[in-house]
Write a protein that holds these residues in place. Structure first.
Motif, mmCIF file in Angstrom:
data_model
loop_
_atom_site.group_PDB
_atom_site.id
_atom_site.type_symbol
_atom_site.label_atom_id
_atom_site.label_comp_id
_atom_site.label_asym_id
_atom_site.label_seq_id
_atom_site.Cartn_x
_atom_site.Cartn_y
_atom_site.Cartn_z
ATOM 1 N N GLY A 226 0.707 -1.103 0.133
ATOM 2 C CA GLY A 226 -0.091 -0.142 -0.019
ATOM 3 C C GLY A 226 0.725 1.323 -0.088
ATOM 4 O O GLY A 226 2.075 1.131 0.261
ATOM 5 N N VAL A 227 0.225 2.256 -0.567
ATOM 6 C CA VAL A 227 1.002 3.633 -0.663
ATOM 7 C C VAL A 227 0.204 4.756 0.349
ATOM 8 O O VAL A 227 -0.778 4.777 -0.107
ATOM 9 C CB VAL A 227 1.340 4.212 -1.922
ATOM 10 N N TYR A 253 -3.565 5.167 0.533
ATOM 11 C CA TYR A 253 -4.308 5.768 1.361
ATOM 12 C C TYR A 253 -4.027 7.335 1.396
ATOM 13 O O TYR A 253 -2.794 7.791 1.421
ATOM 14 C CB TYR A 253 -3.749 5.191 2.822
ATOM 15 N N VAL A 254 -4.622 8.272 1.778
ATOM 16 C CA VAL A 254 -4.450 9.673 1.644
ATOM 17 C C VAL A 254 -5.124 10.264 3.103
ATOM 18 O O VAL A 254 -6.198 9.881 3.505
ATOM 19 C CB VAL A 254 -5.346 10.389 0.530
ATOM 20 N N LEU A 255 -4.515 11.197 3.641
ATOM 21 C CA LEU A 255 -5.028 12.247 4.775
ATOM 22 C C LEU A 255 -6.005 12.985 4.117
ATOM 23 O O LEU A 255 -6.074 13.474 3.058
ATOM 24 C CB LEU A 255 -4.019 12.776 5.315
ATOM 25 N N GLY A 274 -9.720 7.113 -6.491
ATOM 26 C CA GLY A 274 -10.040 5.747 -5.774
ATOM 27 C C GLY A 274 -9.155 5.381 -4.775
ATOM 28 O O GLY A 274 -9.243 4.345 -4.092
ATOM 29 N N ALA A 275 -8.472 6.753 -4.058
ATOM 30 C CA ALA A 275 -7.644 6.433 -2.979
ATOM 31 C C ALA A 275 -8.608 6.095 -1.603
ATOM 32 O O ALA A 275 -9.784 6.919 -1.906
ATOM 33 C CB ALA A 275 -6.550 7.386 -2.740
ATOM 34 N N LYS A 276 -8.069 5.514 -0.413
ATOM 35 C CA LYS A 276 -8.981 5.504 0.503
ATOM 36 C C LYS A 276 -8.482 6.659 1.658
ATOM 37 O O LYS A 276 -7.191 6.912 1.869
ATOM 38 C CB LYS A 276 -8.446 4.161 1.290
ATOM 39 N N ILE A 277 -9.438 7.511 2.166
ATOM 40 C CA ILE A 277 -9.313 8.457 3.142
ATOM 41 C C ILE A 277 -9.110 7.756 4.240
ATOM 42 O O ILE A 277 -10.131 6.866 4.810
ATOM 43 C CB ILE A 277 -10.284 9.262 3.124
#
Length: 289
Positions: A226-227, A253-255, A274-277
């Protein structure tokens, strides 16, 4: 083993992409004898738009494996190739993975399946620092291996926290091991070489050209399950890594951040793609259990 051929082609001046082009041009190249390989290479070079064709062929002719291995040993640089069992399996899955990885440090570090890339802006703020400060004890507890690119800002912070918590960390260079950029991360790199591993797909004397860094980013994401992006402007290099990760079917994953904050514009864009918050460290760790 094709190790000698990979080394010969890279040190002759062919890039990873050009080697793939050569093998598409002549799929039997690796099985050919010396004279056949020279003939194939000559024919292939006529298809390239390069000013270095003559030099590439001359270096290919003069290649001396024993001399090269002695020089690498003197530089304290080792290598693995894509055909070896020690090559990272996750990286082997990506499109056009590097044929050779040069490294300094502990090769066992890249065997971990629990790899998390942490990247972000070179101008990362206290938001990154405080988030990593809060998250890293949990990363440590779950035995994660931290991957980043030794850039100033978020990358440096990620490596520093990994070193502080005595966690394995992988630094991916956008240049050869005989160079370094930026100088502000040299000390961190020295510490990683002593306890973790520093890798590069570039031959040791390769300079930090601008186009190397997008190429490096695909390796950062390729090595990782994961990134995690802490902060990124909309047009930052971090977004290149995000795109690579999504193409490689990695979790991103993003903040979260306010829509008026330029430092999280890239995060919001990645979330749209599509990134996961992330609201807590558990949002990442649930994928590593």
């Amino acid at each position: 083993m094709n190790d000698k051929h990979y080394l010969r082609l890279r040190f002759s001046g062919l890039s990873t992409t050009q080697i793939y082009q050569l093998l598409n041009f002549a799929p039997t190249f690796m099985l050919a004898n010396e004279l056949e390989q020279r003939s194939i290479l000559q024919q292939f070079l006529t298809t390239l738009k390069s000013k270095n064709k003559e030099n590439i062929y001359q270096l290919f002719e003069k290649f001396d494996l024993v001399q090269l291995q002695q020089q690498l040993q003197a530089w304290h640089i080792n290598y693995i190739t894509i055909d070896q069992h020690t090559y990272p399996p996750l990286l082997r899955e990506i499109h056009n993975p590097p044929f050779i990885l040069f490294y300094r440090g502990n090769l066992n570090v890249i065997k971990s399946p629990q790899t998390l890339a942490i990247i972000g802006s070179r101008k990362a703020t206290d938001y990154t620092w405080h988030t990593l400060q809060q998250f890293f004890p949990s990363f440590k507890k779950h035995n994660l291996t931290i991957v980043s690119g030794l850039a100033y800002g978020a990358d440096k912070m990620a490596h520093q926290f990994a070193l502080f918590y005595k966690m394995p960390t992988i630094a991916v260079l956008g240049f050869g091991h005989l160079n370094h950029y930026p100088q502000s991360t040299q000390n961190v790199r020295n510490k990683i070489e002593a306890t973790g591993i520093v890798i590069s797909e570039y031959i040791p004397n390769a300079k930090p050209y601008k186009y190397h860094f997008p190429e490096r980013n695909r390796i950062i994401s390729g090595l990782s399950r994961g990134v995690f992006i802490t902060e990124a402007t909309e047009k930052s290099g971090t977004c290149i890594t995000t795109n690579c990760a999504l193409e490689q079917n990695r979790e991103v994953y993003v903040l979260p951040g306010p829509i008026f904050n330029k430092m999280t514009e890239g995060n919001l864009r990645s979330a749209q793609e599509g990134a996961k918050i992330i609201r807590s460290v558990e949002d990442i760790l649930e994928d590593y259990i």
